[in-house]
Motif scaffolding. Sequence first.
Motif, short mmCIF file in Angstrom:
data_model
loop_
_atom_site.label_atom_id
_atom_site.label_comp_id
_atom_site.label_asym_id
_atom_site.label_seq_id
_atom_site.Cartn_x
_atom_site.Cartn_y
_atom_site.Cartn_z
N THR A 1 54.48 59.46 69.80
CA THR A 1 53.13 59.32 69.24
C THR A 1 53.11 58.16 68.27
OG1 THR A 1 51.59 60.34 67.66
CG2 THR A 1 53.84 61.16 67.62
N ASP B 1 47.74 69.22 71.03
CA ASP B 1 47.31 70.16 69.99
C ASP B 1 48.40 70.30 68.92
OD1 ASP B 1 45.25 72.88 69.82
OD2 ASP B 1 47.19 73.01 68.79
N GLN B 2 47.98 70.19 67.66
CA GLN B 2 48.91 70.17 66.53
C GLN B 2 49.79 71.43 66.45
OE1 GLN B 2 49.49 67.69 64.50
NE2 GLN B 2 50.80 68.77 63.02
N ARG B 3 49.23 72.58 66.86
CA ARG B 3 49.94 73.85 66.64
C ARG B 3 51.25 73.93 67.40
NH1 ARG B 3 44.81 77.38 68.02
NH2 ARG B 3 44.60 75.58 69.40
N GLU C 1 53.99 71.85 65.71
CA GLU C 1 54.57 72.53 64.54
C GLU C 1 55.42 73.72 64.96
OE1 GLU C 1 51.44 73.20 61.66
OE2 GLU C 1 50.96 71.05 61.64
N GLU D 1 58.66 63.57 65.73
CA GLU D 1 57.66 62.62 66.21
C GLU D 1 58.18 61.19 66.08
OE1 GLU D 1 53.66 63.25 64.85
OE2 GLU D 1 53.88 65.44 64.90
#
Length: 238
Positions: free
Chosen positions: A87, A118-120, A123, A129
């Motif tokens: 990213t 999606d961020q979830r 995490e 990243e």
Amino acid sequence: TPFRAVVLTLFPEMFPGPLGHSLAGKAQADGLWSLETVDIRAFARDKHRTVDDTPFGGGAGMVMRPDVVDAAIAGSYPGEGPIVYLTPRGRVLDQPLVKDLAREPAVTVLCGRYEGVDQRVLEARGVLEISIGDFVLSGGEAAAIVLLDAVVRMLPGVVGKTESLEHESFETGLLEHPLYTRPQEWNGIPVPEVLMSGHHARIDAWRRDQAEDITRQRRPDLWSRYVAAQKQEQEGRS
Ligand code: SAM
């Protein structure tokens, strides 16, 4: 045991691509590393095999669904090594990071498409990243190929001793000196005389001067780090 690379992508047909040729391809044929490509779409649950949806909060583009990406990771994670998400927001790839990754037993690489993932799930999976530079690609696949190309050539046994990695750009903290080969005179331009002298100490000194000049001119950021390191080394010696 050979190094394992697992690539999660919506475009598995883009692999191995360049990784199947030349140095990386030969290293794979020699059993020094392996590449598994995983089709994220195979982990979609609905009959349309949906992998993306519109962003909550509005805005342009699509976002890769966390449940689908998580299932793809669960179904393919080799059990060791980092999960990398490529990213533009990541740590910018450099040679020290490449070397760290080459010391891992495996690397799992998640390629984004659309606006990203999606961020979830990033995490929940504790992904690392990584960006390959300050520009935007249309997908993570080209970045995965760049990352793995750089990592594979640092695996033990991939680059032969004769091609020694020691004097390459970044290894000394400098960019590489200019290179010359036959013919000795081309387009009326001779090869620098010192290189024909057979005098190894003079050749080394010339190459270092050239490398320093190029680094100072082109990369002030690398140059100031190099100068600081030299200074520290001198202080350590005295
Ligand atoms: N919306 C994102 C942003 O503004 O940061 C850009 C998404 S890009 C169009 C689609 C995918 O390409 C990303 O999810 C990522 O996987 C990959 N990508 C784009 N640029 C990259 C870079 N510089 N380094 C690594 N991956 C990159």
